[in-house]
Design an enzyme around this catalytic site. Structure first.
Site, PDB file in Angstrom:
ATOM      1  N   ASP A  64       0.799  -1.230   0.000  1.00  0.00           N
ATOM      2  CA  ASP A  64       0.000   0.000   0.000  1.00  0.00           C
ATOM      3  C   ASP A  64       0.830   1.278   0.000  1.00  0.00           C
ATOM      4  OD1 ASP A  64       1.046  -0.303   2.519  1.00  0.00           O
ATOM      5  OD2 ASP A  64      -0.827  -0.080   3.613  1.00  0.00           O
ATOM      6  N   HIS A  65       2.095   1.190   0.409  1.00  0.00           N
ATOM      7  CA  HIS A  65       2.863   2.431   0.546  1.00  0.00           C
ATOM      8  C   HIS A  65       3.418   2.910  -0.785  1.00  0.00           C
ATOM      9  CE1 HIS A  65       2.354   2.082   4.787  1.00  0.00           C
ATOM     10  NE2 HIS A  65       3.152   3.104   5.027  1.00  0.00           N
ATOM     11  N   ASP A 119       3.941  -1.017  11.375  1.00  0.00           N
ATOM     12  CA  ASP A 119       3.556   0.333  10.981  1.00  0.00           C
ATOM     13  C   ASP A 119       2.984   1.019  12.213  1.00  0.00           C
ATOM     14  OD1 ASP A 119       2.902   1.974   8.220  1.00  0.00           O
ATOM     15  OD2 ASP A 119       1.612   2.496   9.907  1.00  0.00           O
ATOM     16  N   ARG A 379      -0.049  13.240   9.751  1.00  0.00           N
ATOM     17  CA  ARG A 379       1.289  13.788  10.050  1.00  0.00           C
ATOM     18  C   ARG A 379       1.603  14.933   9.108  1.00  0.00           C
ATOM     19  NH1 ARG A 379       4.091   7.924  11.091  1.00  0.00           N
ATOM     20  NH2 ARG A 379       3.420   7.844  13.261  1.00  0.00           N
ATOM     21  N   SER A 536       7.150   7.306  12.688  1.00  0.00           N
ATOM     22  CA  SER A 536       7.069   6.010  12.011  1.00  0.00           C
ATOM     23  C   SER A 536       7.729   4.875  12.792  1.00  0.00           C
ATOM     24  CB  SER A 536       7.766   6.156  10.661  1.00  0.00           C
ATOM     25  OG  SER A 536       8.208   4.928  10.185  1.00  0.00           O
ATOM     26  N   ARG A 538       9.479   2.708  11.161  1.00  0.00           N
ATOM     27  CA  ARG A 538      10.516   2.196  10.239  1.00  0.00           C
ATOM     28  C   ARG A 538      11.814   1.902  10.971  1.00  0.00           C
ATOM     29  NH1 ARG A 538      10.434   8.086   7.489  1.00  0.00           N
ATOM     30  NH2 ARG A 538       8.262   7.483   7.426  1.00  0.00           N
TER      31      ARG A 538
HETATM   32  C1  MIC Z   1       4.300   6.583   8.143  1.00  0.00           C
HETATM   33  O1  MIC Z   1       3.131   6.943   8.193  1.00  0.00           O
HETATM   34  O2  MIC Z   1       5.254   7.297   8.507  1.00  0.00           O
HETATM   35  C2  MIC Z   1       4.601   5.193   7.599  1.00  0.00           C
HETATM   36  C3  MIC Z   1       5.262   5.376   6.285  1.00  0.00           C
HETATM   37  O3  MIC Z   1       3.402   4.495   7.412  1.00  0.00           O
HETATM   38  C4  MIC Z   1       5.485   4.478   8.613  1.00  0.00           C
HETATM   39  C5  MIC Z   1       6.010   3.190   8.148  1.00  0.00           C
HETATM   40  C6  MIC Z   1       7.198   3.315   7.261  1.00  0.00           C
HETATM   41  O4  MIC Z   1       8.036   4.176   7.471  1.00  0.00           O
HETATM   42  O5  MIC Z   1       7.300   2.502   6.350  1.00  0.00           O
HETATM   43  C7  MIC Z   1       4.842   4.261   9.978  1.00  0.00           C
HETATM   44  O6  MIC Z   1       3.961   4.999  10.344  1.00  0.00           O
HETATM   45  O7  MIC Z   1       5.278   3.374  10.728  1.00  0.00           O
HETATM   46 FE1  SF4 Z   2       0.152   5.071   4.971  1.00  0.00          FE
HETATM   47 FE2  SF4 Z   2       1.492   5.789   7.164  1.00  0.00          FE
HETATM   48 FE3  SF4 Z   2       0.083   7.569   5.754  1.00  0.00          FE
HETATM   49 FE4  SF4 Z   2      -1.174   5.742   7.128  1.00  0.00          FE
HETATM   50  S1  SF4 Z   2       0.124   7.346   7.956  1.00  0.00           S
HETATM   51  S2  SF4 Z   2      -1.639   6.373   5.050  1.00  0.00           S
HETATM   52  S3  SF4 Z   2       0.171   3.987   6.915  1.00  0.00           S
HETATM   53  S4  SF4 Z   2       1.900   6.464   5.075  1.00  0.00           S
END
Ligand code: MIC
Ligand code: SF4
Length: 644
Positions: A64-65, A119, A379, A536, A538
């Site tokens: 999905d990313h 996530d 965010r 995140s 990550r």
């Molecule tokens: C995000 O919203 O920052 C992400 C991208 O979903 C991350 C995961 C990632 O960095 O792959 C998260 O929220 O954990």
């Molecule tokens: Fe995707 Fe993270 Fe954004 Fe949610 S906050 S839509 S999981 S990138």
């Protein structure tokens, strides 16, 4: 004594430890989820454990990313994840099926069960009474292998919702209000458990918006009771048999309590560049807007987008605004397409994107230079949109939709008619078609895992040495996010399986010279303020520093998931005993930890010598014996190998 919901779920999953806040506990994990940008690492780590089949009740791998596939890199990752999932017993949610949290809520959530996801917004399923926790990929890999999840027993904060929302106030405004009250570190070490008469006024998707953005509080997770409204949601999803009632006992005890009066909530907005920089739309006033983006795991449900469609119906998006909308799942997408709502959006001038994270993680729709973007996301950290100079504001989908029409930040109460959306309620039946969720094959031994050239091995640390020394390479402020440490955008997301490539961008938003400096020095230490590593899950934000030779981070405090990721990578997460010592370290100072091994073993305080200033600094490493052993071994993989 009665129990709250958190104690009930943890109690029924407890493997070791006592449910005393602050103590380390281990719980069993019923389900896991991964997504493509953290999933490749998680499955590489799972494979390294040599287990033939996942041991959870259900594990799901979502794509999905990064669904753009601008080059072979992501396509490589997707193929790897699809084949590895099938081999080891994991369900595979194809690209286009939707955002992991939205789809998991719809199709797999279970009240009273535990979910561990790679996530940070995994708590979304808390909206359906599930204990859903975000973690690093390695922790998720361990859970897939049948291992417990270790965490610090959180405090439980009861959030009492009083009364009922007024017209045009929404679930997003509730969580923005909680963020205004508590800040991005207000939830650290806590689970937010929602209660009170106001709960009954919120549907499951609205509750999920609130638990989703509990991640921005730094909370371990957030949870709602599972009640009659939850049953209705499960029934409408065609899986009433998965529902159980789960409510707190009437004499349940809580560690903390706050009260939010829903009748006082107004349309809110989080201003640049933090989700807790919250004010009312009225107070912020009518600023000119260039872009509106509606979607993300926070606000892309059927209910959200039906309201947006009604607001747009028969009207035209302001000529100066680019409006994009990404439905959260194939279910939402198809329902809007079939009932005509999608037509109303397109007719008004909206651009419809794929069901995926998209602009929320900087995959497309980067705003113009200095542009103002209003987003229904969670965010707005600096640069996350893909444009460093952009100003990103977070609002409800309703505020975003009226803003797209007027061209300036607008309060729907001033410019829209509530009758237009009043009749929108949760459908009695959602459209259910799981044909984009591919079950694993029964016998995985025949499946060949496909590894394209983008998939590089991940770095593994060496055991802690007795003298850890290096330069203070970078000194940072409070609230540094993982988007600073390891940025994600359309250029970098394709390289989530390629740590050497990512290393050239580590901490570059703070100091573009940092990667080169770290490489030249052969590593060193990082110095930070409070809440280091928020955002995140990550683990790249730890693996890349590990690759650059970072031995330890000395901070005033850490965000939960990032701290675990540092420990799992064998990087020392040290906190100042006296915060004023932060002022006594400058970039370039030579630091040394003598007798590091015996110091770590001995207690929870260590001495770091600032050789340049000729001063000793007291730091804390307050970890359980198990976590200390992980640090001593040089990370979780070394520790697991040594103990298996
Ligand atoms: C995000 O919203 O920052 C992400 C991208 O979903 C991350 C995961 C990632 O960095 O792959 C998260 O929220 O954990
Ligand atoms: Fe995707 Fe993270 Fe954004 Fe949610 S906050 S839509 S999981 S990138």
């Amino acid at each position: 004594m009665g129990k709250n919901i958190v104690q009930k779920i943890i109690g029924s999953h407890l493997i070791s430890g006592e449910m005393v806040p602050g103590q380390e506990i281990a719980i069993s994990i019923d389900q896991t989820l991964t997504q493509d940008s953290t999933g490749t690492m998680a499955y590489l780590q799972f494979e390294a454990m040599g287990i033939p089949r996942v041991k959870t009740k259900k594990s799901v791998a979502y794509i999905d990313h990064n669904t753009l596939q601008a080059g072979y890199e992501n396509a490589d990752d997707h193929k790897y994840i699809q084949t590895v999932a099938s081999k080891y017993g994991v369900y595979f949610s194809r690209p286009g099926n939707g955002i992991c949290h939205q789809v998991h809520l719809e199709r797999f959530s279970r009240p009273g069960w535990t979910l561990l996801g790679s996530d940070s917004h995994t708590p979304t399923c808390g909206g359906a009474g599930m204990l859903a926790i975000g973690a690093g990929g390695l922790d998720v890999a361990v859970a897939m292998a049948g291992g417990p999840y270790y965490l610090t027993m959180p405090k439980v904060c009861r959030v009492v919702l009083k009364g009922k929302l007024k017209p045009w106030a929404s679930a997003k405004d509730i969580i923005l209000e909680v963020l205004r009250l508590l800040s991005v570190k207000g939830g650290v070490g806590k689970v937010m458990e929602y209660a009170g008469e106001g709960v009954k006024t919120l549907t499951v998707p609205e509750r999920a918006t609130i638990t989703n953005m509990g991640a921005e509080l730094g909370a371990t997770t957030s949870i709602f009771p599972s009640d009659e409204l939850t049953r209705e949601y499960f029934k409408a999803q065609g899986r009433e048999e998965d529902w159980i009632e789960l409510i707190a006992d009437s004499d349940a005890q809580y560690d903390e309590e706050i009260e939010v009066d829903l009748s006082q909530i107004e349309p809110m907005v989080a201003k640049p560049h933090s989700p807790d920089n919250v004010d009312t739309v009225q107070n912020v006033g009518s600023i000119k807007v260039d872009q509106v983006a509606i979607g993300s795991c926070t606000n892309s449900s059927y209910l959200d987008l039906m309201k947006v469609a009604r607001i747009l119906k028969g009207r035209t998006v302001h000529p100066d605004v680019s409006l994009v909308i990404a439905p959260g799942s194939k279910q939402v997408y198809t329902m809007l397409a079939q009932n005509g709502a999608m037509g109303d959006m397109v007719d008004a001038g909206a651009r419809i994107l794929e069901s995926a994270c998209g602009p929320c993680i900087g995959m497309g729709q980067a705003p113009a230079s200095n542009a103002v973007s209003v987003r229904s996301f969670n965010r707005n950290f600096p640069g996350r949109s893909g444009t460093a100079s952009a100003q990103v504001y977070l609002t409800s989908p309703e505020v975003a939709a009226v803003t797209a029409l007027t061209g300036y930040l607008a309060d729907p109460r001033d410019v829209a008619k509530y009758e237009d959306i009043e009749d929108i309620v949760l459908p009695k039946e959602f459209l259910v078609n799981d044909n984009s969720i591919i079950p694993p094959v029964e016998d995985g031994s025949e499946v060949e895992v496909v590894r394209g050239p983008n998939i590089k091995p991940f770095p593994i640390n060496t055991p802690l040495s007795d003298k850890e020394e290096g330069v203070a390479l970078l000194k940072m402020e409070d609230n540094i996010t993982t988007d600073h440490i390891m940025p994600s955008n359309a250029k970098l997301l394709p390289y989530r399986s390629n740590i050497p490539h990512l290393s050239d961008y580590c901490l570059a938003p703070i100091d573009p010279d940092f990667p080169a400096r770290a490489k030249e020095a052969g590593g060193g230490f990082l110095i930070a303020g409070h809440n280091y590593g928020q955002g995140s899950s990550r683990e790249h934000a730890a693996l890349v520093p590990l690759y650059l030779g970072i031995k330890g981070v000395i901070a005033k405090s850490f965000a939960r998931i990032h701290m675990s990721n540092l420990i799992n990578s064998g990087i020392l997460p040290l906190t100042f005993v006296n915060e004023e010592d932060y002022d006594g370290i400058d970039e370039g100072d030579q630091l040394v930890i003598e007798d590091a091994i015996s110091q770590v073993k001995a207690g929870d305080k260590l001495i770091v010598r600032n050789v340049t200033k000729g001063k000793d600094i007291k730091v804390m490493l307050s970890l359980s014996p198990r976590l200390k052993n992980i640090i001593l071994a040089g990370g979780m993989l070394n520790y697991t190998k040594a103990n298996s």
